[in-house]
Design a protein around this motif. Sequence first.
Motif, mmCIF file in Angstrom:
data_model
loop_
_atom_site.group_PDB
_atom_site.id
_atom_site.type_symbol
_atom_site.label_atom_id
_atom_site.label_comp_id
_atom_site.label_asym_id
_atom_site.label_seq_id
_atom_site.Cartn_x
_atom_site.Cartn_y
_atom_site.Cartn_z
ATOM 1 N N UNK A 124 1.500 -1.476 -0.485
ATOM 2 C CA UNK A 124 0.005 0.188 0.049
ATOM 3 C C UNK A 124 0.707 1.729 0.123
ATOM 4 N N UNK A 125 1.901 1.066 0.559
ATOM 5 C CA UNK A 125 2.639 2.224 0.846
ATOM 6 C C UNK A 125 3.588 2.321 -0.790
ATOM 7 N N UNK A 126 3.766 1.908 -1.486
ATOM 8 C CA UNK A 126 4.225 1.806 -2.600
ATOM 9 C C UNK A 126 3.539 2.044 -3.800
ATOM 10 N N UNK A 127 2.093 2.180 -3.428
ATOM 11 C CA UNK A 127 1.037 2.280 -4.415
ATOM 12 C C UNK A 127 1.230 3.712 -4.370
ATOM 13 N N UNK A 128 0.604 3.894 -2.979
ATOM 14 C CA UNK A 128 0.509 5.248 -2.515
ATOM 15 C C UNK A 128 1.436 6.253 -2.744
ATOM 16 N N UNK A 129 3.156 5.404 -3.368
ATOM 17 C CA UNK A 129 3.960 6.762 -3.049
ATOM 18 C C UNK A 129 4.442 6.860 -5.138
ATOM 19 N N UNK A 130 3.835 6.003 -5.984
ATOM 20 C CA UNK A 130 3.840 6.163 -7.212
ATOM 21 C C UNK A 130 2.280 7.034 -7.018
ATOM 22 N N UNK A 131 1.367 6.587 -6.397
ATOM 23 C CA UNK A 131 0.193 7.753 -7.103
ATOM 24 C C UNK A 131 0.595 8.723 -6.427
ATOM 25 N N UNK A 132 1.579 9.214 -5.699
ATOM 26 C CA UNK A 132 1.937 10.732 -5.145
ATOM 27 C C UNK A 132 2.585 11.662 -6.405
ATOM 28 N N UNK A 138 0.764 15.245 -12.569
ATOM 29 C CA UNK A 138 0.156 16.028 -13.537
ATOM 30 C C UNK A 138 -0.619 17.280 -12.894
ATOM 31 N N UNK A 139 -0.148 17.569 -11.584
ATOM 32 C CA UNK A 139 -0.318 18.948 -11.194
ATOM 33 C C UNK A 139 0.765 20.315 -11.837
ATOM 34 N N UNK A 140 1.560 19.333 -12.743
ATOM 35 C CA UNK A 140 2.801 20.594 -13.123
ATOM 36 C C UNK A 140 2.370 20.909 -14.993
#
Length: 140
Positions: A124-132, A138-140
């Motif tokens: 889950x932490x790895x998935x959140x890191x990828x999502x971040x 996207x924000x750029x």
Amino acid sequence: MANPTQDQIVTIRRGVTRLARRLRVERPPSALSGNKIAVLASLYRNGPTTPGAIAAAEHQQPQSLTRVFADLEADGLVLRVRSETDRRAWVLHLTVEGREALRADMAHRDAWLEAALDDLTDAELGLLEIAAQLMERIAR
């Protein structure tokens, strides 16, 4: 290219909005304003730059940040120096005090986030890191 469904869009927006709101709530009452932190963070990430470039990166008009720049300079958190290439322009530099103010602001929220992430699995932490990383893109 992916074609997201409306449900996916709503789910992502809600999750990002709720986390952003919670991180804002976790800031101490004495914390600098969001605009001030955004300016300091921009200088930290990108190095010395013009007020106009910071405003563009933050999707704001330079005039709307004039007071923020002045306050940060008055507080010793940024240093305003004439541009060596264009003597009419100013370049903002992050001071040691500015870097410390940014670090202190992030440390408080990071402590909350660390505790909140404690119950997640490694996957889950790895998935959140990828999502971040994707959200940053996207924000750029």
